[in-house]
Design an enzyme around this catalytic site. Structure first.
Site, PDB file in Angstrom:
ATOM      1  CB  CYS A  85      -6.576  -0.197 -31.878  1.00  0.00           C
ATOM      2  SG  CYS A  85      -6.299  -1.846 -31.263  1.00  0.00           S
ATOM      3  CG  HIS A 333      -4.088   0.634 -26.648  1.00  0.00           C
ATOM      4  ND1 HIS A 333      -5.000   1.423 -27.326  1.00  0.00           N
ATOM      5  CD2 HIS A 333      -3.658  -0.287 -27.554  1.00  0.00           C
ATOM      6  CE1 HIS A 333      -5.112   0.985 -28.573  1.00  0.00           C
ATOM      7  NE2 HIS A 333      -4.325  -0.051 -28.738  1.00  0.00           N
TER       8      HIS A 333
HETATM    9  N1  COA Z   1       4.100  -0.685 -17.187  1.00  0.00           N
HETATM   10  C1  COA Z   1       4.186  -1.123 -15.908  1.00  0.00           C
HETATM   11  N2  COA Z   1       3.741  -2.323 -15.536  1.00  0.00           N
HETATM   12  C2  COA Z   1       3.171  -3.082 -16.479  1.00  0.00           C
HETATM   13  C3  COA Z   1       3.038  -2.685 -17.812  1.00  0.00           C
HETATM   14  C4  COA Z   1       3.535  -1.438 -18.158  1.00  0.00           C
HETATM   15  N3  COA Z   1       3.471  -0.945 -19.399  1.00  0.00           N
HETATM   16  N4  COA Z   1       2.420  -3.652 -18.501  1.00  0.00           N
HETATM   17  C5  COA Z   1       2.145  -4.624 -17.602  1.00  0.00           C
HETATM   18  N5  COA Z   1       2.611  -4.269 -16.410  1.00  0.00           N
HETATM   19  C6  COA Z   1       2.571  -5.036 -15.179  1.00  0.00           C
HETATM   20  C7  COA Z   1       1.162  -5.374 -14.737  1.00  0.00           C
HETATM   21  O1  COA Z   1       0.614  -4.386 -13.886  1.00  0.00           O
HETATM   22  C8  COA Z   1       1.362  -6.666 -14.000  1.00  0.00           C
HETATM   23  O2  COA Z   1       1.876  -6.376 -12.720  1.00  0.00           O
HETATM   24  P1  COA Z   1       1.440  -7.270 -11.449  1.00  0.00           P
HETATM   25  O3  COA Z   1       1.938  -8.650 -11.776  1.00  0.00           O
HETATM   26  O4  COA Z   1       2.147  -6.605 -10.321  1.00  0.00           O
HETATM   27  O5  COA Z   1      -0.051  -7.173 -11.385  1.00  0.00           O
HETATM   28  C9  COA Z   1       2.496  -7.348 -14.776  1.00  0.00           C
HETATM   29  O6  COA Z   1       3.187  -6.278 -15.457  1.00  0.00           O
HETATM   30  C10 COA Z   1       2.006  -8.318 -15.804  1.00  0.00           C
HETATM   31  O7  COA Z   1       0.961  -7.679 -16.512  1.00  0.00           O
HETATM   32  P2  COA Z   1      -0.194  -8.514 -17.167  1.00  0.00           P
HETATM   33  O8  COA Z   1      -1.151  -7.556 -17.790  1.00  0.00           O
HETATM   34  O9  COA Z   1      -0.726  -9.509 -16.194  1.00  0.00           O
HETATM   35  O10 COA Z   1       0.667  -9.240 -18.260  1.00  0.00           O
HETATM   36  P3  COA Z   1       0.264 -10.296 -19.299  1.00  0.00           P
HETATM   37  O11 COA Z   1       1.433 -11.177 -19.432  1.00  0.00           O
HETATM   38  O12 COA Z   1      -1.095 -10.880 -19.048  1.00  0.00           O
HETATM   39  O13 COA Z   1       0.106  -9.399 -20.609  1.00  0.00           O
HETATM   40  C11 COA Z   1       0.924  -8.401 -22.561  1.00  0.00           C
HETATM   41  C12 COA Z   1       1.180  -8.650 -21.081  1.00  0.00           C
HETATM   42  C13 COA Z   1       2.017  -7.496 -23.077  1.00  0.00           C
HETATM   43  C14 COA Z   1       0.940  -9.726 -23.322  1.00  0.00           C
HETATM   44  C15 COA Z   1      -0.473  -7.757 -22.724  1.00  0.00           C
HETATM   45  O14 COA Z   1      -0.519  -6.584 -21.974  1.00  0.00           O
HETATM   46  C16 COA Z   1      -0.778  -7.491 -24.169  1.00  0.00           C
HETATM   47  O15 COA Z   1      -1.256  -8.359 -24.883  1.00  0.00           O
HETATM   48  N6  COA Z   1      -0.537  -6.256 -24.637  1.00  0.00           N
HETATM   49  C17 COA Z   1      -0.798  -5.904 -26.004  1.00  0.00           C
HETATM   50  C18 COA Z   1      -2.198  -5.416 -26.150  1.00  0.00           C
HETATM   51  C19 COA Z   1      -2.522  -5.150 -27.588  1.00  0.00           C
HETATM   52  O16 COA Z   1      -2.173  -5.896 -28.489  1.00  0.00           O
HETATM   53  N7  COA Z   1      -3.239  -4.067 -27.840  1.00  0.00           N
HETATM   54  C20 COA Z   1      -3.639  -3.688 -29.157  1.00  0.00           C
HETATM   55  C21 COA Z   1      -2.519  -3.091 -29.887  1.00  0.00           C
HETATM   56  S1  COA Z   1      -3.043  -2.111 -31.263  1.00  0.00           S
END
Ligand code: COA
Length: 386
Positions: A85, A333
């Protein structure tokens, strides 16, 4: 002001989010050409692309030559820099080193990532590649799971409450509301964070940076005259440092040594002390990572990062605003692009072009980009060039 031999002349970026209709290359070209248009007289001598997982996410490697060709730059040297990242800021660091060494007069950096085309479990697997395949990935630990363990340890050993942990996402989302390129533009409360769905105990949805597509670019010049009178921003310091590869190898998991070292080195190159900074873009991929990073950079005492955030110390209208366009949680991100977004945002602040997100005339802004769990940290310090 410290002397600077590398200057950011222009930046470009796409909105972060779901770009189903655009390819990795489309995004890179959109950001890259926007940066080139900002300084039309300056032709880059080298192109460096920051990207983490184009091979997995888009079945595409060899991004340097590909993006150079699509931007009409065929002929110049072009290659990709990967540091998980931290790929974006690492690419910028390499480009600045080339410019500062005099090897090239100018460089274009493009950070790009296409994450949303992947199924959630594929994205999670791709992100886990920042950790050891033989140990961490082998046992099925996702990146969120590792950070969940870190957050649990942090909360228990430093006495941090759930409410306090929620403070940094609240700041990010407040700043994201007026940031046009942000993925999420809705303010939230601490209560919303602590009631959102559980991802990896104790981390909940709003503790985690989302998955998104995006690209950002910056054009770097060695000679300020080549900017043809445009407002430039000086690169006053820049450093990349590394920590033991995995958190479990470290004597003290809560000491973000790579961040501490890179920040110390970049600030010392710039000849600056902390109070001089007018804003900081901090890599808060997970709430706990934001807090530990602020502590490693000396903005908060150990265990106090979230409490300081809750007390308003890092709000947009404070003396030390962080994540002025929403940070990793709200701006988003797109991993290999994030470091370049942060640099573009620092450029906007220092050229008074940040619109509703403008902080009170900062003279210096720092950016902090991490790969892994503080495994690589890339920090840059910028100042007004005139
Ligand atoms: N703020 C507002 N809404 C958010 C949000 C945020 N920060 N994050 C997600 N949402 C919303 C999405 O828009 C989606 O809404 P919808 O259902 O109306 O479309 C809902 O929440 C679910 O989001 P989604 O992306 O489908 O969730 P998911 O369960 O597939 O994934 C995580 C959620 C947290 C597991 C995923 O985003 C993730 O793995 N994040 C970490 C990424 C990472 O590790 N990056 C590297 C780090 S160095």
């Amino acid at each position: 002001m410290a002397r600077s031999k590398a200057y950011v002349a222009s930046v470009g970026f796409t909105k972060v989010g779901d770009h189903w209709e655009k390819s990795l290359l489309d995004l890179a070209v959109e950001a890259g050409s926007s940066a080139l248009k900002g300084a039309p007289k300056a032709k880059p001598d080298v192109l460096i692309v920051g990207n983490m997982f184009s091979a997995v996410g888009a079945s595409q490697e060899h991004l340097g030559a590909m993006v150079a060709g699509a931007l009409g730059l065929t002929g110049i040297p072009a290659f990709k820099v990967e540091a998980a990242c931290a790929s974006g800021a690492s690419a910028f660091n390499v480009a600045c080193s080339l410019v500062k060494s005099g090897s090239v007069g100018s460089a274009l950096v493009v950070g790009v990532e296409k994450m949303r085309d992947l199924e959630p479990e594929e994205a999670s697997q791709a992100l886990a590649m920042a950790e050891s395949a033989e140990y961490t990935q082998f046992v099925g630990a996702s990146f969120a799971a590792l950070n969940g363990l870190l957050a649990r340890y942090y909360m228990e050993s430093e006495g941090v409450s759930r409410d306090e942990l929620s403070s940094i996402p609240v700041i990010d989302h407040a700043n994201g509301v007026t940031a046009e390129h942000a993925q999420f533009r809705k303010a939230i409360t601490a209560d919303v964070v602590s009631r959102s769905s559980m991802v990896a105990d104790p981390l909940r949805l709003f503790d985690c940076a989302p998955v998104g597509d995006g690209a950002a670019a910056a054009l770097i010049l060695g000679d300020p005259k080549a900017g043809a009178g445009k407002k430039l921003v000086g690169v006053l310091g820049g450093a990349v440092s590394t920590n033991e590869f995995s958190v479990y190898e470290r004597k003290d998991m809560l000491d973000f040594r790579a961040t501490r070292d890179a920040f110390g080195s970049a600030m010392s190159q710039a000849g600056l002390s902390l109070p001089k900074l007018g804003a900081l873009e901090v890599h808060d991929a997970f709430s706990v990572v934001g807090a530990l990073s602020l502590e490693a950079m000396g903005l908060s005492k150990r265990g106090e990062g979230c409490r300081d955030a809750k007390a308003g110390k890092f709000d947009l209208r404070s003396d030390m605003p962080i994540n002025t366009f929403g940070g990793l949680k709200a701006r988003g991100h797109p991993v290999g692009a994030t470091g370049v977004y942060q640099i573009a945002e620092a450029f906007l602040q220092l050229t008074d072009a940040a619109g509703k997100n403008q902080v009170d005339r900062p003279d210096y802004v720092a950016t902090h980009n991490i790969g892994g769990v503080d495994t690589t940290a890339a920090v840059h310090v910028f100042g007004r060039a005139s």
